[in-house]
Design a protein around this motif. Structure first.
Motif, PDB file in Angstrom:
ATOM      1  N   SER A  97      17.351  -0.655  -2.580  1.00  0.00           N
ATOM      2  CA  SER A  97      17.450   0.695  -3.142  1.00  0.00           C
ATOM      3  C   SER A  97      16.445   1.664  -2.512  1.00  0.00           C
ATOM      4  O   SER A  97      16.517   2.863  -2.754  1.00  0.00           O
ATOM      5  N   LEU A  98      15.495   1.158  -1.722  1.00  0.00           N
ATOM      6  CA  LEU A  98      14.503   2.049  -1.114  1.00  0.00           C
ATOM      7  C   LEU A  98      14.697   2.108   0.401  1.00  0.00           C
ATOM      8  O   LEU A  98      15.660   2.697   0.867  1.00  0.00           O
ATOM      9  N   LEU A  99      13.809   1.511   1.176  1.00  0.00           N
ATOM     10  CA  LEU A  99      13.872   1.605   2.629  1.00  0.00           C
ATOM     11  C   LEU A  99      14.401   0.348   3.302  1.00  0.00           C
ATOM     12  O   LEU A  99      14.453   0.293   4.524  1.00  0.00           O
ATOM     13  N   GLY A 100      14.775  -0.663   2.530  1.00  0.00           N
ATOM     14  CA  GLY A 100      15.238  -1.937   3.085  1.00  0.00           C
ATOM     15  C   GLY A 100      16.358  -1.821   4.095  1.00  0.00           C
ATOM     16  O   GLY A 100      16.284  -2.414   5.177  1.00  0.00           O
ATOM     17  N   PRO A 101      17.413  -1.056   3.817  1.00  0.00           N
ATOM     18  CA  PRO A 101      18.514  -0.968   4.778  1.00  0.00           C
ATOM     19  C   PRO A 101      18.155  -0.193   6.049  1.00  0.00           C
ATOM     20  O   PRO A 101      18.835  -0.321   7.059  1.00  0.00           O
ATOM     21  N   TYR A 102      17.095   0.595   6.002  1.00  0.00           N
ATOM     22  CA  TYR A 102      16.795   1.477   7.129  1.00  0.00           C
ATOM     23  C   TYR A 102      15.694   0.984   8.044  1.00  0.00           C
ATOM     24  O   TYR A 102      15.711   1.263   9.235  1.00  0.00           O
ATOM     25  N   LEU A 103      14.725   0.266   7.502  1.00  0.00           N
ATOM     26  CA  LEU A 103      13.580  -0.185   8.295  1.00  0.00           C
ATOM     27  C   LEU A 103      13.335  -1.677   8.109  1.00  0.00           C
ATOM     28  O   LEU A 103      13.438  -2.199   7.005  1.00  0.00           O
ATOM     29  N   ALA A 104      12.985  -2.325   9.200  1.00  0.00           N
ATOM     30  CA  ALA A 104      12.630  -3.745   9.146  1.00  0.00           C
ATOM     31  C   ALA A 104      11.237  -3.887   8.515  1.00  0.00           C
ATOM     32  O   ALA A 104      10.418  -2.965   8.598  1.00  0.00           O
ATOM     33  N   PRO A 105      10.951  -5.027   7.889  1.00  0.00           N
ATOM     34  CA  PRO A 105       9.620  -5.221   7.279  1.00  0.00           C
ATOM     35  C   PRO A 105       8.469  -5.063   8.267  1.00  0.00           C
ATOM     36  O   PRO A 105       7.408  -4.541   7.907  1.00  0.00           O
ATOM     37  N   ALA A 106       8.655  -5.476   9.514  1.00  0.00           N
ATOM     38  CA  ALA A 106       7.584  -5.335  10.512  1.00  0.00           C
ATOM     39  C   ALA A 106       7.279  -3.857  10.770  1.00  0.00           C
ATOM     40  O   ALA A 106       6.113  -3.461  10.890  1.00  0.00           O
ATOM     41  N   VAL A 107       8.327  -3.033  10.837  1.00  0.00           N
ATOM     42  CA  VAL A 107       8.131  -1.596  11.041  1.00  0.00           C
ATOM     43  C   VAL A 107       7.444  -0.985   9.820  1.00  0.00           C
ATOM     44  O   VAL A 107       6.555  -0.134   9.953  1.00  0.00           O
ATOM     45  N   LEU A 108       7.838  -1.430   8.620  1.00  0.00           N
ATOM     46  CA  LEU A 108       7.198  -0.939   7.400  1.00  0.00           C
ATOM     47  C   LEU A 108       5.704  -1.268   7.390  1.00  0.00           C
ATOM     48  O   LEU A 108       4.883  -0.460   6.960  1.00  0.00           O
ATOM     49  N   ARG A 109       5.358  -2.460   7.860  1.00  0.00           N
ATOM     50  CA  ARG A 109       3.940  -2.851   7.906  1.00  0.00           C
ATOM     51  C   ARG A 109       3.157  -1.944   8.851  1.00  0.00           C
ATOM     52  O   ARG A 109       2.035  -1.521   8.532  1.00  0.00           O
ATOM     53  N   VAL A 110       3.739  -1.634  10.011  1.00  0.00           N
ATOM     54  CA  VAL A 110       3.053  -0.762  10.976  1.00  0.00           C
ATOM     55  C   VAL A 110       2.901   0.645  10.401  1.00  0.00           C
ATOM     56  O   VAL A 110       1.824   1.248  10.476  1.00  0.00           O
ATOM     57  N   VAL A 111       3.969   1.160   9.786  1.00  0.00           N
ATOM     58  CA  VAL A 111       3.914   2.497   9.187  1.00  0.00           C
ATOM     59  C   VAL A 111       2.877   2.522   8.073  1.00  0.00           C
ATOM     60  O   VAL A 111       2.071   3.459   7.972  1.00  0.00           O
ATOM     61  N   LEU A 112       2.870   1.512   7.232  1.00  0.00           N
ATOM     62  CA  LEU A 112       1.904   1.443   6.138  1.00  0.00           C
ATOM     63  C   LEU A 112       0.480   1.348   6.669  1.00  0.00           C
ATOM     64  O   LEU A 112      -0.436   1.973   6.128  1.00  0.00           O
ATOM     65  N   CYS A 113       0.290   0.598   7.736  1.00  0.00           N
ATOM     66  CA  CYS A 113      -1.041   0.480   8.349  1.00  0.00           C
ATOM     67  C   CYS A 113      -1.515   1.841   8.846  1.00  0.00           C
ATOM     68  O   CYS A 113      -2.662   2.232   8.603  1.00  0.00           O
ATOM     69  N   VAL A 114      -0.645   2.587   9.498  1.00  0.00           N
ATOM     70  CA  VAL A 114      -1.013   3.912  10.005  1.00  0.00           C
ATOM     71  C   VAL A 114      -1.341   4.847   8.845  1.00  0.00           C
ATOM     72  O   VAL A 114      -2.347   5.569   8.868  1.00  0.00           O
ATOM     73  N   VAL A 115      -0.511   4.834   7.802  1.00  0.00           N
ATOM     74  CA  VAL A 115      -0.750   5.696   6.642  1.00  0.00           C
ATOM     75  C   VAL A 115      -2.076   5.342   5.972  1.00  0.00           C
ATOM     76  O   VAL A 115      -2.869   6.230   5.626  1.00  0.00           O
ATOM     77  N   LEU A 116      -2.358   4.064   5.787  1.00  0.00           N
ATOM     78  CA  LEU A 116      -3.609   3.654   5.155  1.00  0.00           C
ATOM     79  C   LEU A 116      -4.822   4.002   6.010  1.00  0.00           C
ATOM     80  O   LEU A 116      -5.872   4.386   5.500  1.00  0.00           O
ATOM     81  N   CYS A 117      -4.681   3.887   7.325  1.00  0.00           N
ATOM     82  CA  CYS A 117      -5.782   4.282   8.214  1.00  0.00           C
ATOM     83  C   CYS A 117      -6.048   5.778   8.113  1.00  0.00           C
ATOM     84  O   CYS A 117      -7.204   6.213   8.112  1.00  0.00           O
ATOM     85  N   LEU A 118      -4.986   6.565   8.007  1.00  0.00           N
ATOM     86  CA  LEU A 118      -5.164   8.006   7.840  1.00  0.00           C
ATOM     87  C   LEU A 118      -5.797   8.328   6.487  1.00  0.00           C
ATOM     88  O   LEU A 118      -6.629   9.232   6.390  1.00  0.00           O
ATOM     89  N   LEU A 119      -5.417   7.592   5.449  1.00  0.00           N
ATOM     90  CA  LEU A 119      -6.013   7.825   4.133  1.00  0.00           C
ATOM     91  C   LEU A 119      -7.499   7.466   4.101  1.00  0.00           C
ATOM     92  O   LEU A 119      -8.243   7.998   3.283  1.00  0.00           O
ATOM     93  N   CYS A 120      -7.923   6.576   4.971  1.00  0.00           N
ATOM     94  CA  CYS A 120      -9.338   6.206   5.037  1.00  0.00           C
ATOM     95  C   CYS A 120     -10.202   7.369   5.528  1.00  0.00           C
ATOM     96  O   CYS A 120     -11.415   7.357   5.362  1.00  0.00           O
ATOM     97  N   LEU A 121      -9.591   8.360   6.150  1.00  0.00           N
ATOM     98  CA  LEU A 121     -10.343   9.504   6.652  1.00  0.00           C
ATOM     99  C   LEU A 121     -10.736  10.481   5.546  1.00  0.00           C
ATOM    100  O   LEU A 121     -11.536  11.376   5.774  1.00  0.00           O
ATOM    101  N   LEU A 122     -10.157  10.326   4.357  1.00  0.00           N
ATOM    102  CA  LEU A 122     -10.486  11.215   3.249  1.00  0.00           C
ATOM    103  C   LEU A 122     -11.921  10.975   2.795  1.00  0.00           C
ATOM    104  O   LEU A 122     -12.360   9.837   2.644  1.00  0.00           O
ATOM    105  N   ARG A 123     -12.628  12.059   2.555  1.00  0.00           N
ATOM    106  CA  ARG A 123     -14.026  11.949   2.152  1.00  0.00           C
ATOM    107  C   ARG A 123     -14.192  11.674   0.665  1.00  0.00           C
ATOM    108  O   ARG A 123     -15.116  11.021   0.243  1.00  0.00           O
ATOM    109  N   ARG A 124     -13.314  12.261  -0.173  1.00  0.00           N
ATOM    110  CA  ARG A 124     -13.437  12.122  -1.615  1.00  0.00           C
ATOM    111  C   ARG A 124     -12.115  11.643  -2.203  1.00  0.00           C
ATOM    112  O   ARG A 124     -11.043  11.978  -1.698  1.00  0.00           O
ATOM    113  N   LEU A 125     -12.205  10.904  -3.282  1.00  0.00           N
ATOM    114  CA  LEU A 125     -10.990  10.425  -3.939  1.00  0.00           C
ATOM    115  C   LEU A 125     -10.230  11.549  -4.624  1.00  0.00           C
ATOM    116  O   LEU A 125      -9.038  11.425  -4.872  1.00  0.00           O
ATOM    117  N   SER A 126     -10.896  12.664  -4.909  1.00  0.00           N
ATOM    118  CA  SER A 126     -10.187  13.781  -5.525  1.00  0.00           C
ATOM    119  C   SER A 126      -9.132  14.339  -4.576  1.00  0.00           C
ATOM    120  O   SER A 126      -8.139  14.911  -5.015  1.00  0.00           O
TER     121      SER A 126
END
Length: 144
Positions: free
Chosen positions: A100-129
């Motif tokens: 029902s989400l991204l399963g039909p469109y993206l392979a799990p390996a691609v999802l892992r890479v995308v998630l890794c990039v997103v999490l790395c970008l979120l690490c650049l935030l200085r404050r949790l607010s």
């Protein structure tokens, strides 16, 4: 069953030794006094105690087990954080891989890479607010 009694005894001895060392370390740390303006006062940029950024954990580890104790404590923190991160990534990828989400469109390996990039970008935030708006987005995703 033959190993249960010696294992229980060894666990009890290790636990008793650890509690004794923790009490001793607590007494040692409590006996320390910080003078405002001294190089060992909180907020100092120097690290005279050799805590390596681990704070009181390093003091307890050094007092209980010496320098190898500090290395083991640091390694334990890194291993724990890495374990939490891997578990988090696995849960998110499993959730996003549903049909029902991204399963039909993206392979799990691609999802892992995308998630890794997103999490790395979120690490650049200085404050949790800065991240608070994402909580609302996450709730909307789970409602879907």
């Amino acid at each position: 069953l033959a190993l249960a009694a010696p294992g229980l005894l060894a666990t009890a001895l290790i636990g008793a030794f650890s509690v004794w060392r923790l009490i001793e370390c607590k007494a040692f740390i409590a006996s320390r006094t910080f003078v405002v303006g001294s190089p060992t006062a909180e907020g100092s940029s120097e690290d005279p105690e050799g805590t390596l950024g681990l704070g009181p954990l390093a003091l307890v580890a050094r007092r209980a087990f010496g320098t190898p104790g500090v290395a083991v404590a640091g390694f334990g923190i890194i291993a724990s954080q890495l374990g939490f991160a891997v578990s988090y990534v696995d849960v998110i990828v499993e959730t996003l891989s549903q049909a029902s989400l991204l399963g039909p469109y993206l392979a799990p390996a691609v999802l892992r890479v995308v998630l890794c990039v997103v999490l790395c970008l979120l690490c650049l935030l200085r404050r949790l607010s800065s991240l608070a708006w994402l909580s609302g987005a996450a709730l909307l995703v789970f409602l879907y």
